[in-house]
Scaffold this motif. Structure first.
Motif, short mmCIF file in Angstrom:
data_model
loop_
_atom_site.label_atom_id
_atom_site.label_comp_id
_atom_site.label_asym_id
_atom_site.label_seq_id
_atom_site.Cartn_x
_atom_site.Cartn_y
_atom_site.Cartn_z
N THR A 123 0.82 -1.21 0.00
CA THR A 123 0.00 0.00 0.00
C THR A 123 0.86 1.27 0.00
O THR A 123 1.74 1.43 0.83
CB THR A 123 -0.92 0.00 1.23
N VAL A 126 -3.37 5.57 1.79
CA VAL A 126 -4.55 5.12 2.53
C VAL A 126 -5.57 6.25 2.50
O VAL A 126 -5.37 7.29 3.14
CB VAL A 126 -4.22 4.72 3.98
N VAL A 227 -12.29 3.42 5.10
CA VAL A 227 -10.86 3.47 4.79
C VAL A 227 -10.61 2.71 3.50
O VAL A 227 -11.19 1.64 3.28
CB VAL A 227 -10.02 2.85 5.93
N PRO A 229 -7.30 1.48 1.22
CA PRO A 229 -5.88 1.41 0.89
C PRO A 229 -5.66 1.28 -0.62
O PRO A 229 -6.35 0.50 -1.28
CB PRO A 229 -5.40 0.15 1.61
N VAL A 284 -1.96 7.34 9.49
CA VAL A 284 -2.25 5.99 8.97
C VAL A 284 -1.30 5.64 7.83
O VAL A 284 -0.75 4.54 7.78
CB VAL A 284 -3.72 5.90 8.50
N LEU A 285 -1.09 6.59 6.92
CA LEU A 285 -0.18 6.32 5.80
C LEU A 285 1.26 6.22 6.29
O LEU A 285 2.02 5.37 5.80
CB LEU A 285 -0.30 7.42 4.74
N ARG A 287 2.26 4.98 9.04
CA ARG A 287 2.42 3.63 9.58
C ARG A 287 2.52 2.59 8.46
O ARG A 287 3.30 1.64 8.54
CB ARG A 287 1.24 3.29 10.50
N ALA A 288 1.73 2.79 7.40
CA ALA A 288 1.76 1.84 6.29
C ALA A 288 3.10 1.88 5.56
O ALA A 288 3.60 0.84 5.11
CB ALA A 288 0.63 2.15 5.31
N TYR A 301 -5.41 -0.99 8.72
CA TYR A 301 -4.98 0.40 8.58
C TYR A 301 -5.61 1.33 9.62
O TYR A 301 -5.30 2.51 9.67
CB TYR A 301 -5.31 0.91 7.17
N ARG A 302 -6.49 0.79 10.46
CA ARG A 302 -7.16 1.66 11.42
C ARG A 302 -6.32 1.85 12.65
O ARG A 302 -5.49 1.02 12.99
CB ARG A 302 -8.51 1.06 11.80
#
Length: 302
Positions: A123, A126, A227, A229, A284-285, A287-288, A301-302
């Motif tokens: 991903t 997000v 959400v 992704p 969130v992004l 972390r991804a 992704y939450r």
């Protein structure tokens, strides 16, 4: 007739995927032809769109172009021609499955149901599904119920259209869903009053408003409906090609290239008109990007 056509489309995609699984890797085709074809939408600012010279550019397009270099190195090719092929939400998966394009570089949501036909790279964005409306439209973009009896435009064939349709039916809002071919058309419907609002992913919504002549005339919800992704879309059942692409994307995350491209397209003036979305990267992004995943599960992704 519509149900028959839809069933035929699903059958054709499944057959194409099965043929791909039984045949050679997409890497073999790329090596043999000396070219790779990138699919892309034409008006999905800032992910994939056309500049003043009608050349495809954008956040997702540039990520794909970096991946192409990794493919070239993996195949030890002195040269690899890059071809571009326009896609829509209705054509992107079939074109990838039947071999017309080798990667899809836009704003496609990684959904578990789509894994029946294609795969996804880790991903790279997000999104949140948001509502957009004119400030003088008499609706509350943070409350879908305020659109009761009105109309909402959304991209035909996309997850956003499906999501709002389901919420509308579940709550009996009586909203009329208006299908559009792309983000630009959904925004135009709101702009000219044909639709009370539009549903889109947040990055696209901010891009559309920033691109308009009067951005202050519009409002975007701060509350997301879902959400979503995004990832580069890859052929299904092609582990060799997937490994090359995924490794390249992860390397771009780890060396900071993806973050730099994010700043370029979301926090800086972009061509052709120098608009600036001023949309900082979400936690969130972040972390991804720090923990790469190709999961299509929204809960991840939450």
């Amino acid at each position: 007739m519509k149900k028959t056509a839809a069933l035929l489309g699903v059958t054709l995609m499944a057959a194409a995927c099965a043929a791909q699984a039984a045949g050679d890797s997409r890497l073999d085709k790329i090596r043999e032809t000396g070219s790779i074809t990138l699919g892309h939408p034409e008006s999905s600012v800032p992910f994939a769109y056309l500049d003043g010279n009608q050349k495809p550019i954008g956040y997702s397009v540039e990520i794909c172009e970096h991946v192409v270099k990794a493919v070239q190195q993996a195949l030890k090719l002195p040269k690899l021609d890059v071809r571009y092929n326009p896609t829509t939400s209705a054509t992107r998966i079939p074109l990838l499955a039947n071999g017309t394009i080798d990667l899809e570089c836009g704003n496609t949501t990684n959904l578990p149901d789509r894994h029946k036909f294609v795969s996804f790279a880790p991903t790279t964005f997000v999104a949140q599904v948001v509502l957009l409306a004119r400030k003088d439209g008499g609706v509350d973009v943070n409350d879908l119920a305020s659109f009761r009896g009105k109309s909402i435009a959304a991209q035909a064939g996309g997850q956003t259209f499906k999501l709002v349709t389901q919420l509308n039916a579940r709550n009996d809002y009586g909203i009329t869903m208006m299908p559009a071919k792309d983000t630009a058309e959904t925004f135009l419907m709101v702009q000219n009053g044909r639709a009370a609002g539009s549903a889109n992913d947040d990055g696209l919504a901010y891009g559309a408003v920033a691109s308009s002549k009067n951005p202050d005339d519009f409002i975007i919800s701060s509350k997301g409906l879902e959400v979503a992704p995004y990832g580069i879309v890859e052929p299904k059942d092609d582990p060799a090609f997937k490994k090359v692409v995924d490794d390249a994307v992860i390397a771009l995350m780890k060396d900071g290239t993806v973050a730099r491209l994010y700043d370029k397209y979301f926090n800086s003036p972009i061509p052709p008109r120098g608009i600036n979305l001023r949309y900082p990267m979400s936690d969130v992004l972040k972390r991804a990007l720090a923990n790469p995943t190709d999961s299509g599960d929204p809960d991840v992704y939450r």
